[in-house]
Motif scaffolding. Structure first.
Motif, PDB file in Angstrom:
ATOM      1  N   LEU A 178      -5.104   7.802  -5.732  1.00 27.29           N
ATOM      2  CA  LEU A 178      -5.838   8.113  -4.501  1.00 27.29           C
ATOM      3  C   LEU A 178      -7.075   7.238  -4.351  1.00 27.29           C
ATOM      4  O   LEU A 178      -7.387   6.753  -3.253  1.00 27.29           O
ATOM      5  CB  LEU A 178      -6.238   9.589  -4.489  1.00 27.29           C
ATOM      6  N   GLU A 179      -7.769   6.999  -5.460  1.00 26.68           N
ATOM      7  CA  GLU A 179      -8.992   6.196  -5.397  1.00 26.68           C
ATOM      8  C   GLU A 179      -8.679   4.722  -5.151  1.00 26.68           C
ATOM      9  O   GLU A 179      -9.400   4.039  -4.408  1.00 26.68           O
ATOM     10  CB  GLU A 179      -9.791   6.353  -6.690  1.00 26.68           C
ATOM     11  N   VAL A 180      -7.606   4.225  -5.745  1.00 25.53           N
ATOM     12  CA  VAL A 180      -7.210   2.832  -5.506  1.00 25.53           C
ATOM     13  C   VAL A 180      -6.931   2.604  -4.025  1.00 25.53           C
ATOM     14  O   VAL A 180      -7.407   1.628  -3.426  1.00 25.53           O
ATOM     15  CB  VAL A 180      -5.967   2.468  -6.346  1.00 25.53           C
ATOM     16  N   ILE A 181      -6.176   3.494  -3.420  1.00 24.53           N
ATOM     17  CA  ILE A 181      -5.840   3.333  -2.006  1.00 24.53           C
ATOM     18  C   ILE A 181      -7.087   3.495  -1.143  1.00 24.53           C
ATOM     19  O   ILE A 181      -7.276   2.751  -0.160  1.00 24.53           O
ATOM     20  CB  ILE A 181      -4.745   4.337  -1.597  1.00 24.53           C
ATOM     21  N   GLU A 215      -4.949   0.801 -12.684  1.00 25.18           N
ATOM     22  CA  GLU A 215      -5.617  -0.489 -12.556  1.00 25.18           C
ATOM     23  C   GLU A 215      -4.653  -1.593 -12.138  1.00 25.18           C
ATOM     24  O   GLU A 215      -5.046  -2.553 -11.463  1.00 25.18           O
ATOM     25  CB  GLU A 215      -6.287  -0.871 -13.887  1.00 25.18           C
ATOM     26  N   ASP A 216      -3.372  -1.469 -12.540  1.00 25.49           N
ATOM     27  CA  ASP A 216      -2.372  -2.460 -12.127  1.00 25.49           C
ATOM     28  C   ASP A 216      -2.250  -2.506 -10.609  1.00 25.49           C
ATOM     29  O   ASP A 216      -2.229  -3.587 -10.010  1.00 25.49           O
ATOM     30  CB  ASP A 216      -0.998  -2.122 -12.726  1.00 25.49           C
ATOM     31  N   LEU A 217      -2.138  -1.339  -9.998  1.00 25.21           N
ATOM     32  CA  LEU A 217      -1.993  -1.275  -8.544  1.00 25.21           C
ATOM     33  C   LEU A 217      -3.216  -1.865  -7.852  1.00 25.21           C
ATOM     34  O   LEU A 217      -3.088  -2.607  -6.867  1.00 25.21           O
ATOM     35  CB  LEU A 217      -1.782   0.174  -8.100  1.00 25.21           C
ATOM     36  N   ARG A 245     -10.174   2.712  -1.915  1.00 26.63           N
ATOM     37  CA  ARG A 245     -10.966   1.478  -2.020  1.00 26.63           C
ATOM     38  C   ARG A 245     -10.286   0.324  -1.273  1.00 26.63           C
ATOM     39  O   ARG A 245     -10.961  -0.481  -0.616  1.00 26.63           O
ATOM     40  CB  ARG A 245     -11.156   1.100  -3.486  1.00 26.63           C
ATOM     41  N   SER A 246      -8.968   0.226  -1.399  1.00 22.48           N
ATOM     42  CA  SER A 246      -8.244  -0.866  -0.744  1.00 22.48           C
ATOM     43  C   SER A 246      -8.355  -0.770   0.771  1.00 22.48           C
ATOM     44  O   SER A 246      -8.546  -1.787   1.459  1.00 22.48           O
ATOM     45  CB  SER A 246      -6.767  -0.856  -1.157  1.00 22.48           C
ATOM     46  N   LEU A 247      -8.244   0.433   1.307  1.00 19.36           N
ATOM     47  CA  LEU A 247      -8.368   0.607   2.755  1.00 19.36           C
ATOM     48  C   LEU A 247      -9.786   0.334   3.226  1.00 19.36           C
ATOM     49  O   LEU A 247     -10.000  -0.266   4.287  1.00 19.36           O
ATOM     50  CB  LEU A 247      -7.938   2.026   3.143  1.00 19.36           C
ATOM     51  N   ALA A 248     -10.767   0.751   2.430  1.00 18.89           N
ATOM     52  CA  ALA A 248     -12.161   0.498   2.796  1.00 18.89           C
ATOM     53  C   ALA A 248     -12.468  -0.998   2.809  1.00 18.89           C
ATOM     54  O   ALA A 248     -13.261  -1.479   3.624  1.00 18.89           O
ATOM     55  CB  ALA A 248     -13.092   1.227   1.829  1.00 18.89           C
ATOM     56  N   ALA A 249     -11.839  -1.748   1.905  1.00 12.33           N
ATOM     57  CA  ALA A 249     -12.079  -3.189   1.821  1.00 12.33           C
ATOM     58  C   ALA A 249     -11.303  -3.983   2.871  1.00 12.33           C
ATOM     59  O   ALA A 249     -11.572  -5.175   3.067  1.00 12.33           O
ATOM     60  CB  ALA A 249     -11.709  -3.694   0.428  1.00 12.33           C
ATOM     61  N   LEU A 280       0.825  -1.200   0.000  1.00 11.06           N
ATOM     62  CA  LEU A 280       0.000   0.000   0.000  1.00 11.06           C
ATOM     63  C   LEU A 280       0.865   1.260   0.000  1.00 11.06           C
ATOM     64  O   LEU A 280       0.525   2.265  -0.644  1.00 11.06           O
ATOM     65  CB  LEU A 280      -0.915   0.021   1.226  1.00 11.06           C
ATOM     66  N   THR A 281       1.963   1.210   0.707  1.00  9.87           N
ATOM     67  CA  THR A 281       2.855   2.368   0.809  1.00  9.87           C
ATOM     68  C   THR A 281       3.944   2.354  -0.247  1.00  9.87           C
ATOM     69  O   THR A 281       4.182   3.357  -0.933  1.00  9.87           O
ATOM     70  CB  THR A 281       3.506   2.414   2.201  1.00  9.87           C
ATOM     71  N   PHE A 282       4.604   1.219  -0.434  1.00  7.46           N
ATOM     72  CA  PHE A 282       5.824   1.199  -1.251  1.00  7.46           C
ATOM     73  C   PHE A 282       5.591   0.799  -2.707  1.00  7.46           C
ATOM     74  O   PHE A 282       6.447   1.022  -3.544  1.00  7.46           O
ATOM     75  CB  PHE A 282       6.857   0.269  -0.609  1.00  7.46           C
ATOM     76  N   LYS A 283       4.442   0.166  -3.000  1.00 15.30           N
ATOM     77  CA  LYS A 283       4.061  -0.133  -4.388  1.00 15.30           C
ATOM     78  C   LYS A 283       5.220  -0.810  -5.133  1.00 15.30           C
ATOM     79  O   LYS A 283       5.741  -0.299  -6.132  1.00 15.30           O
ATOM     80  CB  LYS A 283       3.598   1.148  -5.086  1.00 15.30           C
ATOM     81  N   TYR A 284       5.584  -1.982  -4.640  1.00 17.33           N
ATOM     82  CA  TYR A 284       6.798  -2.658  -5.083  1.00 17.33           C
ATOM     83  C   TYR A 284       6.792  -3.042  -6.564  1.00 17.33           C
ATOM     84  O   TYR A 284       7.831  -2.964  -7.220  1.00 17.33           O
ATOM     85  CB  TYR A 284       7.017  -3.932  -4.256  1.00 17.33           C
TER      86      TYR A 284
END
Length: 284
Positions: free
Chosen positions: A207-210, A164-166, A212-216, A127-131
């Motif tokens: 911003l939207e990807v993160i 979309e990849d992230l 949604r990911s945090l909400a899920a 989520l932070t480093f996006k490896y």
């Protein structure tokens, strides 16, 4: 196509999804396919990168799928090393990624990606480093890609496509372990006009990807949530600044200021240093 066809792992099915192109993509693919029977062309109306990849996933016959954007390159050993890595692991390991170089339109290496890597359950850190870094670096078990719903087309529909990849990687990482091969086996191309240079949708999409990911995944500890939001806001700020969108730049920097005032101080110092260097050049 050549970098895919020259892989040392020969048992490949090369599916080209022609996503409503208006150039000579179909003709080029058909010509190359004359010398390589593994290549299959699928032509669809233009629906965006997520829908195109989902078409390829559904049509694939193999146990693994890997994605190669039209402007990127694979090292000839990439797929062999990734398949061997996953074959040694249990099914709970769903994917494997590699590192990359940034290349220009002439295939020249501009710089290396960050060498940071992580393996295993990497969701909170990713989520932070996006490896993973780009869509051409990943190989994933096909059944898992289908299980998580593939790539999300709603970002492109909302005008914020590009991340979309992230989103796909985070859905994988939230449920499965991910392996890494710490070698630079992808040439990730950047040039004016490609998707990664569309700064405004890239910033909004991240911003939207993160969000949604945090909400899920509400079970994440607060420090991981704060870290993810802070890192993504910084990325979005630079994208908005490159897009010269003053409103979104200021709104984002205000959000960052609440949690990390020192970031704004660093920005001010960097600007002062650039002005000083400019003045020195004028004097000399």
């Amino acid at each position: 196509l050549r970098s895919a066809g020259r892989q040392t792992y020969r048992n490949l099915e090369i599916i080209v999804v022609n996503d409503g192109s208006t150039d000579d993509t179909a003709r080029v693919v058909e010509q190359v396919a004359l010398a390589d029977s593994r290549i299959r062309l699928l032509s669809t109306p233009n629906r965006g990168v997520a829908a195109a990849r989902n078409t390829g996933i559904r049509e694939a016959a193999g146990r693994f799928v890997a994605f190669l954007d039209a402007d990127d390159l694979w090292h000839h050993t990439k797929i062999e090393k990734q398949v061997n890595a996953l074959n040694r692991l249990t099914p709970q390991w769903a994917a494997v990624y590699v590192l990359h170089y940034i290349i220009n339109s002439d295939d020249e290496i501009l710089r290396s990606c960050r060498p940071d890597v992580a393996r295993g359950y990497i969701f909170a850190r990713h989520l932070t480093f996006k490896y993973v870094g780009n869509g051409s670096a990943l190989l994933v078990r096909r059944d898992v890609a289908l299980e998580i719903g593939g790539f999300d087309s709603s970002y492109a529909a909302a005008g914020i496509g590009g991340c979309e990849d992230l989103d796909f990687e985070l859905k994988l990482a939230a449920r499965y372990q991910i392996e890494v091969i710490p070698e630079r086996l992808v040439g990730y191309r950047q040039y004016p006009g490609n998707m990664s240079s569309n700064h405004l949708p890239m910033g909004r999409g991240a911003l939207e990807v993160i969000r949604r990911s945090l909400a899920a995944n509400p079970q994440l500890p607060q420090y991981a949530t704060r870290s993810a939001i802070n890192a993504t806001q910084k990325y979005a700020f630079w994208e908005f600044r490159q897009a010269r969108n003053t409103y979104l730049s200021l709104a984002t920097i205000w959000s960052i200021l609440k949690s990390e005032p020192s970031f704004v101080v660093r920005l001010a110092l960097e600007k002062c240093l650039r002005l000083r260097q400019h003045c020195l050049r004028l004097v000399t």
